[in-house]
Design a protein around this motif. Structure first.
Motif, mmCIF file in Angstrom:
data_model
loop_
_atom_site.group_PDB
_atom_site.id
_atom_site.type_symbol
_atom_site.label_atom_id
_atom_site.label_comp_id
_atom_site.label_asym_id
_atom_site.label_seq_id
_atom_site.Cartn_x
_atom_site.Cartn_y
_atom_site.Cartn_z
ATOM 1 N N ALA A 182 0.817 -1.213 0.000
ATOM 2 C CA ALA A 182 0.000 0.000 0.000
ATOM 3 C C ALA A 182 0.849 1.261 0.000
ATOM 4 O O ALA A 182 0.409 2.320 -0.447
ATOM 5 C CB ALA A 182 -0.936 -0.001 1.216
ATOM 6 N N LEU A 183 2.079 1.153 0.502
ATOM 7 C CA LEU A 183 3.012 2.280 0.523
ATOM 8 C C LEU A 183 3.911 2.312 -0.712
ATOM 9 O O LEU A 183 4.733 3.224 -0.845
ATOM 10 C CB LEU A 183 3.898 2.209 1.774
ATOM 11 N N GLU A 257 -2.758 4.367 15.455
ATOM 12 C CA GLU A 257 -2.425 5.400 16.438
ATOM 13 C C GLU A 257 -1.501 4.864 17.527
ATOM 14 O O GLU A 257 -0.641 5.585 18.030
ATOM 15 C CB GLU A 257 -3.708 5.973 17.025
ATOM 16 N N LEU A 258 -1.645 3.588 17.888
ATOM 17 C CA LEU A 258 -0.760 2.991 18.878
ATOM 18 C C LEU A 258 0.635 2.728 18.328
ATOM 19 O O LEU A 258 1.645 2.917 19.022
ATOM 20 C CB LEU A 258 -1.346 1.667 19.369
ATOM 21 N N LEU A 259 0.691 2.290 17.077
ATOM 22 C CA LEU A 259 1.947 1.812 16.501
ATOM 23 C C LEU A 259 2.659 2.854 15.659
ATOM 24 O O LEU A 259 3.724 2.565 15.095
ATOM 25 C CB LEU A 259 1.667 0.570 15.636
ATOM 26 N N ALA A 260 2.123 4.078 15.587
ATOM 27 C CA ALA A 260 2.704 5.115 14.734
ATOM 28 C C ALA A 260 4.214 5.295 14.918
ATOM 29 O O ALA A 260 4.933 5.503 13.931
ATOM 30 C CB ALA A 260 1.977 6.436 14.953
ATOM 31 N N PRO A 261 4.756 5.219 16.151
ATOM 32 C CA PRO A 261 6.204 5.434 16.301
ATOM 33 C C PRO A 261 7.081 4.427 15.559
ATOM 34 O O PRO A 261 8.263 4.707 15.324
ATOM 35 C CB PRO A 261 6.419 5.320 17.818
ATOM 36 N N VAL A 262 6.555 3.257 15.197
ATOM 37 C CA VAL A 262 7.385 2.258 14.521
ATOM 38 C C VAL A 262 6.933 1.999 13.080
ATOM 39 O O VAL A 262 7.476 1.125 12.406
ATOM 40 C CB VAL A 262 7.410 0.925 15.303
ATOM 41 N N LEU A 263 5.954 2.776 12.600
ATOM 42 C CA LEU A 263 5.471 2.578 11.237
ATOM 43 C C LEU A 263 6.313 3.370 10.246
ATOM 44 O O LEU A 263 6.724 4.499 10.530
ATOM 45 C CB LEU A 263 4.007 3.002 11.110
ATOM 46 N N PRO A 264 6.569 2.806 9.059
ATOM 47 C CA PRO A 264 7.352 3.538 8.058
ATOM 48 C C PRO A 264 6.593 4.766 7.580
ATOM 49 O O PRO A 264 5.357 4.760 7.519
ATOM 50 C CB PRO A 264 7.530 2.509 6.937
ATOM 51 N N PRO A 265 7.309 5.833 7.238
ATOM 52 C CA PRO A 265 6.641 7.065 6.797
ATOM 53 C C PRO A 265 5.916 6.869 5.473
ATOM 54 O O PRO A 265 6.273 6.022 4.657
ATOM 55 C CB PRO A 265 7.800 8.061 6.666
ATOM 56 N N GLY A 266 4.879 7.675 5.299
ATOM 57 C CA GLY A 266 4.123 7.628 4.064
ATOM 58 C C GLY A 266 2.660 7.327 4.312
ATOM 59 O O GLY A 266 2.287 6.773 5.349
ATOM 60 N N ARG A 267 1.823 7.721 3.351
ATOM 61 C CA ARG A 267 0.378 7.485 3.448
ATOM 62 C C ARG A 267 0.004 6.311 2.554
ATOM 63 O O ARG A 267 0.119 6.395 1.329
ATOM 64 C CB ARG A 267 -0.402 8.729 3.019
ATOM 65 N N PRO A 268 -0.440 5.201 3.138
ATOM 66 C CA PRO A 268 -0.822 4.044 2.319
ATOM 67 C C PRO A 268 -1.974 4.374 1.378
ATOM 68 O O PRO A 268 -2.867 5.156 1.713
ATOM 69 C CB PRO A 268 -1.242 2.996 3.362
ATOM 70 N N GLN A 269 -1.954 3.765 0.218
ATOM 71 C CA GLN A 269 -3.020 3.922 -0.765
ATOM 72 C C GLN A 269 -3.665 2.557 -1.000
ATOM 73 O O GLN A 269 -3.065 1.668 -1.600
ATOM 74 C CB GLN A 269 -2.451 4.469 -2.087
ATOM 75 N N VAL A 291 -6.752 -4.416 5.174
ATOM 76 C CA VAL A 291 -7.030 -3.071 5.676
ATOM 77 C C VAL A 291 -5.887 -2.543 6.533
ATOM 78 O O VAL A 291 -5.451 -3.180 7.495
ATOM 79 C CB VAL A 291 -8.329 -3.059 6.498
ATOM 80 N N VAL A 292 -5.397 -1.357 6.168
ATOM 81 C CA VAL A 292 -4.531 -0.539 7.022
ATOM 82 C C VAL A 292 -5.087 0.879 6.963
ATOM 83 O O VAL A 292 -5.841 1.222 6.056
ATOM 84 C CB VAL A 292 -3.053 -0.564 6.553
ATOM 85 N N ALA A 293 -4.728 1.693 7.953
ATOM 86 C CA ALA A 293 -5.219 3.074 7.979
ATOM 87 C C ALA A 293 -4.535 3.875 6.869
ATOM 88 O O ALA A 293 -3.324 3.807 6.707
ATOM 89 C CB ALA A 293 -4.942 3.701 9.342
#
Length: 302
Positions: A182-183, A257-269, A291-293
């Motif tokens: 998605a990224l 929202e919980l895992l944001a500190p370890v998620l790679p940057p970018g907005r999934p499509q 599904v991902v946010a």
């Protein structure tokens, strides 16, 4: 499905996890087709595709060992028709932690190629990480009791593996996880120790990533998971909902929202477009099924 773990340090742990994965997944995740192949191996001459007829089962095992860096020859490859003897040889070769190992079985179709039903369990090493993969029988994946069997099989291996990522997904391409797809992110395996490769119904965090998101207490008190458990060899096991079907956009947003500190940057499509089928035609629209946010973690982490 896929489980990622470090190859080093702890090579013996990686070998143990790989062997356990190959021992458990065909019997627990392969359904009736894998059981049929295991109990009644196809004739050994079916290694040659030209000798297959529609409806024949084709099954092989094999490994590839990448030679040392100063060796200029070809990789050391071994493959054989599936049999009880070749299966034991495959398990033995897993002790060498090969670059690639696989057991695959499929049904020869009337169109002259591999078709369903089929089953594959495999492993590969890249960028210092072992990636263990397995397909899942549809009947298991679509049944709540079967989904618990999937979790139990993965959990048994995860307990000894010190994993850094997991992905349980539909229409899964092993080149990247659903989040990475998605990224449009293709370096996920190279950065598996730095960024979380995937999250969803089942998520696994390394110990270091667990601390980066606030620790076990924060994960448990969030109410976002029905299971939050430390794994014996390291890592944290997280199950978002009792069944796969209960996991959706609301749960994905809470996990994001919980895992944001370890998620790679970018907005999934989750809606992507490919080349038109015919020149000058419309772009092909694809809705990704896992599904991902659709949010960039930098909106939280800065």
């Amino acid at each position: 499905m896929m489980l990622t773990l470090p190859a080093e340090p702890g090579r013996e742990r990686a070998v143990r996890a790989a062997r356990l994965w190959f021992e458990r997944c065909p019997d627990r995740l392969g359904g009736e087709f894998a059981a049929t192949v295991r109990d009644n191996p196809p004739p050994p001459d079916r290694i040659h595709l030209s000798q297959l007829s529609p409806g024949d089962i084709w099954a092989t095992v094999g490994t590839t060992i990448q030679p040392p860096g100063d060796y200029e020859g070809e990789p050391l490859e071994w493959d054989a028709p599936y049999s009880a003897a070749s299966w034991q040889e495959l398990l033995r070769k897993l002790g060498e932690l090969p670059s690639v190992a696989a057991f695959g079985a499929s049904t020869w179709s009337a169109r002259g190629w591999h078709g369903p039903p089929s089953y594959t369990v495999d492993m590969g090493i890249d960028y210092g990480f072992v990636e263990l993969g397995s397909t899942i029988d549809d009947a298991l994946a679509n049944d709540p009791a079967g989904q618990r069997r999937v979790l139990a099989a993965v959990r048994e291996v995860a307990e000894v593996a010190n994993p850094v990522a997991v992905a349980v997904a539909t229409n899964f391409k092993r080149i990247e996880t659903p989040l990475e797809r998605a990224l449009n992110r293709f370096q996920g395996r190279a950065e598996a120790g730095s960024w979380l490769r995937n999250y969803g119904w089942l998520t696994v965090l390394s110990d270091e990533m667990t601390e980066r998101v606030g620790g076990l207490h924060r994960l448990r008190s969030s109410g976002a998971f029905v299971e939050v458990e430390p794994l014996a060899a390291g890592g944290t096991w997280l199950v978002a909902t009792d069944t796969w079907d209960e996991y959706g956009p609301e749960q994905a947003n809470r996990l994001f929202e919980l895992l944001a500190p370890v998620l790679p940057p970018g907005r999934p499509q989750l809606t992507q477009f490919g080349a038109p089928v015919t020149p000058g035609g419309e772009l092909v629209r694809t809705a990704l099924p896992n599904v991902v946010a659709e949010r960039d973690p930098r909106e939280i982490t800065g």
